[in-house]
Design a protein around this motif. Structure first.
Motif, PDB file in Angstrom:
ATOM      1  N   LEU A  70       0.823  -1.299   0.085  1.00 54.68           N
ATOM      2  CA  LEU A  70       0.032   0.282  -0.212  1.00 54.68           C
ATOM      3  C   LEU A  70       0.806   1.177  -0.182  1.00 54.68           C
ATOM      4  CD1 LEU A  70      -2.551  -1.315   2.725  1.00 54.68           C
ATOM      5  CD2 LEU A  70      -2.907  -1.143   0.334  1.00 54.68           C
ATOM      6  N   ASP A  71       0.249   2.102  -0.481  1.00 57.95           N
ATOM      7  CA  ASP A  71       1.037   3.752  -0.586  1.00 57.95           C
ATOM      8  C   ASP A  71       1.020   4.287   0.796  1.00 57.95           C
ATOM      9  OD1 ASP A  71       1.872   3.335  -3.223  1.00 57.95           O
ATOM     10  OD2 ASP A  71       0.258   4.317  -4.013  1.00 57.95           O
ATOM     11  N   GLU A  72      -0.364   4.055   1.514  1.00 54.00           N
ATOM     12  CA  GLU A  72      -0.529   4.796   2.728  1.00 54.00           C
ATOM     13  C   GLU A  72      -0.772   3.973   3.691  1.00 54.00           C
ATOM     14  OE1 GLU A  72      -4.016   7.153   1.341  1.00 54.00           O
ATOM     15  OE2 GLU A  72      -2.650   7.467  -0.571  1.00 54.00           O
ATOM     16  N   SER A  73      -0.762   4.526   4.979  1.00 51.43           N
ATOM     17  CA  SER A  73      -1.054   3.755   6.209  1.00 51.43           C
ATOM     18  C   SER A  73      -2.287   3.617   6.295  1.00 51.43           C
ATOM     19  CB  SER A  73      -0.441   4.607   7.333  1.00 51.43           C
ATOM     20  OG  SER A  73      -0.967   4.119   8.734  1.00 51.43           O
ATOM     21  N   ILE A  74      -2.697   2.480   7.017  1.00 52.55           N
ATOM     22  CA  ILE A  74      -4.324   2.015   7.171  1.00 52.55           C
ATOM     23  C   ILE A  74      -4.555   2.335   8.728  1.00 52.55           C
ATOM     24  CG2 ILE A  74      -4.705   0.580   5.348  1.00 52.55           C
ATOM     25  CD1 ILE A  74      -4.314  -1.871   7.247  1.00 52.55           C
ATOM     26  N   ASN A  75      -3.582   2.726   9.352  1.00 50.64           N
ATOM     27  CA  ASN A  75      -3.486   2.973  10.923  1.00 50.64           C
ATOM     28  C   ASN A  75      -4.789   3.880  11.092  1.00 50.64           C
ATOM     29  OD1 ASN A  75      -3.108   4.687  13.557  1.00 50.64           O
ATOM     30  ND2 ASN A  75      -2.616   2.516  13.646  1.00 50.64           N
ATOM     31  N   GLY A  76      -5.912   3.333  11.917  1.00 47.75           N
ATOM     32  CA  GLY A  76      -7.194   4.311  12.386  1.00 47.75           C
ATOM     33  C   GLY A  76      -8.418   4.214  11.177  1.00 47.75           C
ATOM     34  N   LYS A  77      -7.945   3.583   9.852  1.00 48.04           N
ATOM     35  CA  LYS A  77      -9.018   3.784   8.888  1.00 48.04           C
ATOM     36  C   LYS A  77     -10.061   2.633   8.797  1.00 48.04           C
ATOM     37  CE  LYS A  77      -5.880   6.283   6.124  1.00 48.04           C
ATOM     38  NZ  LYS A  77      -5.113   6.313   5.001  1.00 48.04           N
ATOM     39  N   ASP A  78     -11.107   2.875   8.374  1.00 50.45           N
ATOM     40  CA  ASP A  78     -12.177   1.833   8.138  1.00 50.45           C
ATOM     41  C   ASP A  78     -11.939   1.061   6.776  1.00 50.45           C
ATOM     42  OD1 ASP A  78     -13.641   1.803  10.442  1.00 50.45           O
ATOM     43  OD2 ASP A  78     -13.892   4.122   9.964  1.00 50.45           O
TER      44      ASP A  78
END
Ligand code: IMP
Ligand code: MG
Length: 175
Positions: free
Chosen positions: A84-92
């Motif tokens: 992934l390009d971006e962090s998924i921390n805290g995301k739904d």
């Protein structure tokens, strides 16, 4: 070996079902941003069509995985070819796949993504072949359950071909 492709699910039916799933996702994530993760390449056609049918905020990212050699297939370990390009921390997070077959890829991938601290994580698959399951996977949204046949179209390939078919077809080998 000669083969032909037989239609299993028409373009109209696929599109109508994706619209329904989009409406359901919109209700379930109302007031939130749903972060779609597309598993390349197969999930790409489904994800973009689904994203267009979702009315809450949508962000998205892509990843690509491949199974290690066939000798290690039973271990279910997959190699990340593109992360992934971006962090998924805290995301739904909503993982969008073309098909769940043995379940090996998804059970590994979901466990790995859960470790990255998403607020929530769910799985959406266009097709499910429940008869083929080896590893249990919780599927939250399913387009269609299909029999144990090799299918192509709507992102699914046979030797990298037929991903662009607008319907789902079965590859039938002529004898
Ligand atoms: P798994 O067996 O659940 O790990 O599925 C692994 C991958 O196999 C899927 O993501 C697809 O890319 C591929 N696959 C499984 N069944 C089919 C099929 O019927 N047609 C095309 N690809 C398939
Ligand atoms: Mg796939």
């Amino acid at each position: 070996m000669a083969y032909h492709i037989e239609e299993l699910i028409s373009e109209e039916k696929v599109n109508a079902r994706i619209k329904e799933i989009g409406e359901q996702v919109s209700r379930d994530y109302a007031g939130k941003t749903v972060h779609l993760i597309c598993v390349l390449k197969g999930g790409s056609f489904f994800m973009t069509e689904l994203a267009k049918r979702i009315s809450c905020n949508v962000s998205l990212d892509f990843m690509s995985v491949s199974s290690y050699g066939s000798d290690t297939k039973s271990s279910g370990i997959v190699k990340i070819v593109k992360d992934l390009d971006e962090s998924i921390n805290g995301k739904d997070v909503l993982v969008v796949e073309d098909i769940v077959d043995s379940g090996r890829t998804l059970s590994y991938l979901l466990a790995m993504l859960k470790d990255r601290g998403p607020a929530s994580i769910r799985l959406c698959t266009l097709l499910d072949k429940p008869d083929r399951r080896v590893k249990e996977v919780k599927v939250d949204y399913t387009g269609f359950e299909i029999p144990d046949e090799f299918v192509v179209g709507y992102g699914l390939d046979y030797d990298q071909l037929y991903r662009n078919l607008p319907y789902i077809g079965i590859v039938k080998f002529d004898d």
